[in-house]
Design a protein around this motif. Structure first.
Motif, PDB file in Angstrom:
ATOM      1  N   ARG A 184      82.464  54.797  48.110  1.00  0.00           N
ATOM      2  CA  ARG A 184      81.970  55.066  46.763  1.00  0.00           C
ATOM      3  C   ARG A 184      80.501  54.653  46.677  1.00  0.00           C
ATOM      4  N   VAL A 185      79.647  55.564  46.255  1.00  0.00           N
ATOM      5  CA  VAL A 185      78.239  55.231  46.042  1.00  0.00           C
ATOM      6  C   VAL A 185      77.966  55.391  44.544  1.00  0.00           C
ATOM      7  N   ASP A 186      77.598  54.267  43.922  1.00  0.00           N
ATOM      8  CA  ASP A 186      77.332  54.280  42.481  1.00  0.00           C
ATOM      9  C   ASP A 186      75.925  54.851  42.257  1.00  0.00           C
ATOM     10  N   ALA A 191      76.431  59.609  32.461  1.00  0.00           N
ATOM     11  CA  ALA A 191      76.208  60.909  31.812  1.00  0.00           C
ATOM     12  C   ALA A 191      76.582  60.803  30.340  1.00  0.00           C
ATOM     13  N   VAL A 192      75.615  61.138  29.482  1.00  0.00           N
ATOM     14  CA  VAL A 192      75.900  61.228  28.045  1.00  0.00           C
ATOM     15  C   VAL A 192      76.187  62.698  27.765  1.00  0.00           C
ATOM     16  N   VAL A 193      77.370  62.967  27.205  1.00  0.00           N
ATOM     17  CA  VAL A 193      77.805  64.351  27.023  1.00  0.00           C
ATOM     18  C   VAL A 193      77.990  64.639  25.535  1.00  0.00           C
ATOM     19  N   LEU A 274      78.756  57.667  36.715  1.00  0.00           N
ATOM     20  CA  LEU A 274      78.663  58.649  37.801  1.00  0.00           C
ATOM     21  C   LEU A 274      78.657  57.999  39.184  1.00  0.00           C
ATOM     22  N   ALA A 275      79.464  58.514  40.058  1.00  0.00           N
ATOM     23  CA  ALA A 275      79.521  57.999  41.428  1.00  0.00           C
ATOM     24  C   ALA A 275      79.873  59.135  42.385  1.00  0.00           C
ATOM     25  N   ALA A 294      90.075  63.425  46.005  1.00  0.00           N
ATOM     26  CA  ALA A 294      89.453  63.503  47.333  1.00  0.00           C
ATOM     27  C   ALA A 294      87.933  63.356  47.275  1.00  0.00           C
ATOM     28  N   HIS A 295      87.322  63.772  46.168  1.00  0.00           N
ATOM     29  CA  HIS A 295      85.851  63.747  46.096  1.00  0.00           C
ATOM     30  C   HIS A 295      85.387  63.750  44.644  1.00  0.00           C
TER      31      HIS A 295
END
Ligand SMILES: Cc1cc2nc3c(=O)[nH]c(=O)nc-3n(C[C@H](O)[C@H](O)[C@H](O)COP(=O)(O)OP(=O)(O)OC[C@H]3O[C@@H](n4cnc5c(N)ncnc54)[C@H](O)[C@@H]3O)c2cc1C
Length: 409
Positions: A184-186, A191-193, A274-275, A294-295
């Motif tokens: 996992r890469v932070d 994200a503001v949606v 997000l990561a 998976a991703h």
């Protein structure tokens, strides 16, 4: 011993539900285990976001008979052009559906609309049993069948299957149970949606604007609204989330500019950490991981679900072929065929989105000039532009039958 199901899908979100529909109507017995009760507004997959469906995904949904229902429900808007720019710099490019000779590069669909359509279709699909609300507790993949324990509406149940499909999202419990490692890469971005009503007609144009804080996307929606995905450092995102509506619109206008005139009104704001995540193994005997299990990707370029839907189309094809040849659906041989097929697309898309985020968040002057020249080159050189358009449309590489608009078998 005959297992309870041929295939047991854990997670009935966008990806799991799509797989259930793809596998249904055959002689396979399929179970779908979904923890959130039907119609509950806390459903994490079918929330206030929109999804930019690539042209290739639209073809998959067409082949599954889902597209017509999506169009009949309001909440689908065609993307005819994509405008990409680097805020404060000279580079920009635009991609046009006409370059690919199609009506639209993709479609913006409201997640709740997609959820309602997929759920209705899943419930009407023969050979599929929906267990809801039901949550996976434990899983065991040793032996001739996989066996899982679920909590089904407050009662503990044991189920067996030839194959378990993990479609239970980024925090996959199945993945944890299997012990499959995840990297996992932070991104250190949130994200503001939301959605905003804009002054000038958007004319089906999607905007991707790279800013010093992070990418800002505006996607065309119905009633001249645009869906906003604004990636910001966590502390700035928090500040933006706390602003009153008028001040929020001012900040957003400042980040985006005046291409669509004034921002008039905004909807509910939500946030997502997000990561980038990648699993060490996509398959093991009796187990396959698909979609967010998976991703997970950065939402720049809107590729995550599109990638997951291609997982669905490829897995459904491999399983349908294996079934025809009388093979064991949970065997390593069958699952390796799937994993080998999907490796390239998975890697290419995660590198593409990760590369975009890194390239455009770097303020090193020579790199800034190079990326802006790159944008200009994309705009001027038809070969590069065509390649980018095909990737954006989800048409690169070996396509599953469903993505070519063909039936599974
Ligand atoms: C801000 C943002 C914008 C995005 N925009 C786009 C876009 O424009 N285009 C695009 O292609 N992608 C986009 N994505 C990515 C997209 O949202 C994901 O790829 C998609 O949600 C993945 O679906 P999934 O079904 O794999 O996982 P999820 O949506 O997480 O669904 C998982 C499901 O499993 C269920 N579940 C979880 N645990 C269990 C359990 N133990 N037992 C039973 N059920 C369980 C959950 O209730 C849920 O229904 C975006 C993502 C973000 C964060």
């Amino acid at each position: 011993m005959k297992p309870d199901y041929d295939i047991l899908i854990i997670g009935g979100g966008m990806v799991g539900a799509s797989l259930g529909i793809a596998l249904g109507g055959s002689d396979l017995s399929v179970g779908v285990v979904e923890s959130v009760p039907y119609g509950d507004t806390r459903q994490p997959s079918y929330d206030d976001r929109t999804v930019a469906l690539a042209y290739g995904s639209q073809r998959i949904f067409s082949a599954l008979g889902v597209w017509e229902s999506l169009q009949a429900a309001s909440g689908v808007t065609a993307i005819r052009r994509i405008h990409v720019s680097d805020r404060g710099h000279f580079g920009f490019t635009h991609l046009d559906a006409r370059v690919a000779g199609v009506e639209a590069l993709g479609y913006v669909v409201e997640n709740r609309v997609l959820g309602a359509v997929l759920n209705a279709r899943l419930r009407a699909t023969s050979g599929v049993e929906l267990l809801q609300p039901a949550t996976l507790k434990t899983a065991d993949f040793a032996g001739d069948c996989a066996s899982v324990e679920i909590d089904h509406a407050g009662s503990a149940r044991k189920l067996t299957a030839r194959l378990v499909v993990a479609a239970d999202g980024g925090d996959s419990a199945v993945r944890t149970e299997s012990g499959i490692a995840v990297r996992r890469v932070d991104y250190r971005q949130t994200a503001v949606v939301t959605n905003v009503t804009v002054e000038h007609p958007h004319q089906g144009t999607a905007y991707e604007r790279f800013t010093a804080d992070g990418p800002l996307a505006l996607l065309p929606m119905s009633q001249n609204r645009c869906s906003v995905v604004w990636s910001l450092p966590p502390e700035r995102a928090e500040a933006v989330l706390a602003l009153p509506d008028a001040a929020f619109l001012d900040r957003l206008q400042d980040g985006f500019g005046r291409r669509l005139g004034r921002f008039i009104k905004s909807g509910v704001r939500r946030s997502y950490v997000l990561a980038l995540t990648r699993v060490a193994e996509h398959v093991r005997p009796r187990l396959v991981l698909i979609g967010n299990a998976a991703h997970t990707l950065h939402p720049v370029a809107g590729q995550g679900f599109n990638l997951g839907l291609r997982d669905v189309a490829a897995l459904a094809e491999v399983l349908a072929d294996a079934r025809c040849q009388g093979e064991d659906l949970g065997s390593v041989g069958v699952l390796r065929t799937y994993a080998d097929w999907r490796r390239r697309d998975n890697l290419a898309v995660s590198r593409f989105t990760d590369g975009l985020v890194r390239l455009f968040s770097n303020s090193f002057a020579p790199l800034v000039i190079a990326r802006n020249l790159g944008l200009v080159a994309v705009d001027l050189i038809p070969g590069i532009k065509r390649g980018l358009v095909y990737r954006t449309m989800g048409l690169a590489g070996r396509l599953p039958r469903l993505a070519r608009g063909l039936p599974l078998s």
